[in-house]
Design a protein around this motif. Structure first.
Motif, PDB file in Angstrom:
ATOM      1  N   ASN A   6       4.287 -16.597  -9.041  1.00 15.99           N
ATOM      2  CA  ASN A   6       3.935 -15.902 -10.277  1.00 15.99           C
ATOM      3  C   ASN A   6       3.622 -14.429 -10.033  1.00 15.99           C
ATOM      4  N   LYS A   7       3.826 -13.620 -11.063  1.00 14.69           N
ATOM      5  CA  LYS A   7       3.681 -12.166 -10.949  1.00 14.69           C
ATOM      6  C   LYS A   7       2.230 -11.731 -10.784  1.00 14.69           C
ATOM      7  N   LEU A   8       1.298 -12.515 -11.314  1.00 10.30           N
ATOM      8  CA  LEU A   8      -0.107 -12.146 -11.165  1.00 10.30           C
ATOM      9  C   LEU A   8      -0.527 -12.181  -9.705  1.00 10.30           C
ATOM     10  N   LYS A  12       2.264  -5.754  -7.023  1.00  2.00           N
ATOM     11  CA  LYS A  12       2.638  -4.688  -6.093  1.00  2.00           C
ATOM     12  C   LYS A  12       1.486  -4.366  -5.149  1.00  2.00           C
ATOM     13  N   GLU A  13       0.262  -4.331  -5.681  1.00  2.00           N
ATOM     14  CA  GLU A  13      -0.905  -4.007  -4.859  1.00  2.00           C
ATOM     15  C   GLU A  13      -1.134  -5.063  -3.788  1.00  2.00           C
ATOM     16  N   ARG A  14      -0.952  -6.329  -4.162  1.00  4.28           N
ATOM     17  CA  ARG A  14      -1.176  -7.410  -3.197  1.00  4.28           C
ATOM     18  C   ARG A  14      -0.111  -7.399  -2.104  1.00  4.28           C
ATOM     19  N   LYS A  15       1.128  -7.130  -2.492  1.00  2.36           N
ATOM     20  CA  LYS A  15       2.205  -7.046  -1.500  1.00  2.36           C
ATOM     21  C   LYS A  15       1.950  -5.907  -0.520  1.00  2.36           C
ATOM     22  N   MET A  16       1.497  -4.761  -1.039  1.00  2.00           N
ATOM     23  CA  MET A  16       1.198  -3.621  -0.170  1.00  2.00           C
ATOM     24  C   MET A  16       0.052  -3.949   0.783  1.00  2.00           C
ATOM     25  N   GLN A  17      -0.955  -4.669   0.273  1.00  3.96           N
ATOM     26  CA  GLN A  17      -2.088  -5.047   1.118  1.00  3.96           C
ATOM     27  C   GLN A  17      -1.656  -6.006   2.221  1.00  3.96           C
ATOM     28  N   LYS A  18      -0.782  -6.957   1.886  1.00  4.39           N
ATOM     29  CA  LYS A  18      -0.278  -7.900   2.888  1.00  4.39           C
ATOM     30  C   LYS A  18       0.501  -7.177   3.981  1.00  4.39           C
ATOM     31  N   LEU A  19       1.334  -6.224   3.574  1.00  5.62           N
ATOM     32  CA  LEU A  19       2.114  -5.459   4.556  1.00  5.62           C
ATOM     33  C   LEU A  19       1.202  -4.654   5.473  1.00  5.62           C
TER      34      LEU A  19
END
Length: 304
Positions: A6-8, A12-19
């Motif tokens: 799901n998008k929530l 984008k912020e969560r993906k950046m944090q994971k990276l």
């Protein structure tokens, strides 16, 4: 256990944090490899070792106590009473395409049921409530996750009707959820960038393992709720989400007595005690009643 799409969750912020966490993990690996040649400075010890980490004692639950998910997620919505006829025809279409797999719980679409639903357009808000029955979702996204939807309709106000689509989880999947609730969790440090003037710094934060477990459980439940909402929204005009989670509450069962704000289980799962009936945004609720026959209500409530 379940791919979270799901998008929530996948913002984008969560993906950046994971990276960034992954980058810092790789950097930590190579930096510790060269530690004997180039000793770590104090800042690197904070980032790459657990020397300065807060050591919180993890208490273990008593062997005779349990907290379990009770298989049910209530997905709520509202419709205007002047659209009750549209709801009825959507409901009929939904039932025909998703009949219950249990012969004894199949919904019979007859005049009696039609009259029962359409009467809500004229009903006053007197606590009216109807059990509409069970359906089995025909959806690959919910296969082996949700066995049934148990549908309810109730009076909400003079102008609105409430809908409760209770998702009843598959027995095996519910067992996996409960196994996860008592599983061992690895510590997962979170790295953050911040600036003082033009100079960049990196800090490391960490959570108690029990809190990490609870957050992961919430992520799994959110994915189930979003899949259920998307499926139901194919048939019904549900309350719009506007980039938020559906209005839901979850059921748990326990033999703990929640009578102390310092209870370890309360702290782990972020539950709060209220002496009177109160509702708070995004808060888990336990309601203590004075009634001897019904002493406690245990809900996990999510509001938009």
């Amino acid at each position: 256990m379940l791919e979270i799409k799901n998008k929530l969750y996948n913002s984008k912020e969560r993906k950046m944090q994971k990276l960034f966490n992954k980058y810092m993990g790789i950097k930590k690996f190579f930096r510790l490899k060269s530690e004997k040649i180039f000793p770590l400075n104090e800042n690197e010890k904070i980032l790459y070792t657990d020397k300065y980490d807060y050591k919180e004692k993890n208490e273990k639950n008593k062997s005779d106590k349990y907290l379990s998910f009770n298989k049910r997620i209530h997905i709520l919505s509202v419709i205007p009473k002047n659209k009750i006829e549209n709801f009825y025809y959507s409901f009929c279409n939904f039932v025909k395409k998703n009949p219950s797999k249990n012969e004894f719980s199949k919904i019979i679409l007859d005049e009696r049921l039609k009259k029962s639903i359409l009467n809500y357009s004229n009903s006053l808000n007197l606590g009216g409530w109807s059990n509409l029955g069970y359906t089995t979702p025909k959806s690959k996204e919910l296969e082996n996750i949700v066995d049934y939807f148990h549908l309810f309709i109730f009076n909400l106000s003079e102008d609105y009707i409430g809908l409760d689509f209770t998702a009843i989880l598959n027995k095996d999947f519910n067992h996996k959820l409960n196994e996860f609730m008592i599983s061992e969790i690895k510590n997962e440090p979170n790295y953050c960038k911040y600036y003082v003037g033009n100079k960049r710094f990196i800090s490391k934060t960490g959570l108690n393992k029990d809190i990490i477990r609870r957050e992961k459980l919430d992520d799994i439940l959110l994915e189930i709720k979003m899949r259920c909402y998307d499926f139901l929204n194919l048939y019904f005009d549900l309350f719009p989400l506007n980039n938020k989670a559906p209005i839901t509450f979850d059921e748990y069962i326990t033999n703990y007595e929640f009578n102390s704000k310092n209870d370890y289980l309360l702290r782990c799962y972020d539950f709060y005690i209220f002496e009177d009936k109160q509702i708070s945004r995004d808060m888990d609720i336990i309601i203590n009643h004075n009634d001897k026959e019904f002493s406690q209500t245990f809900l996990d409530l999510y509001l938009c």
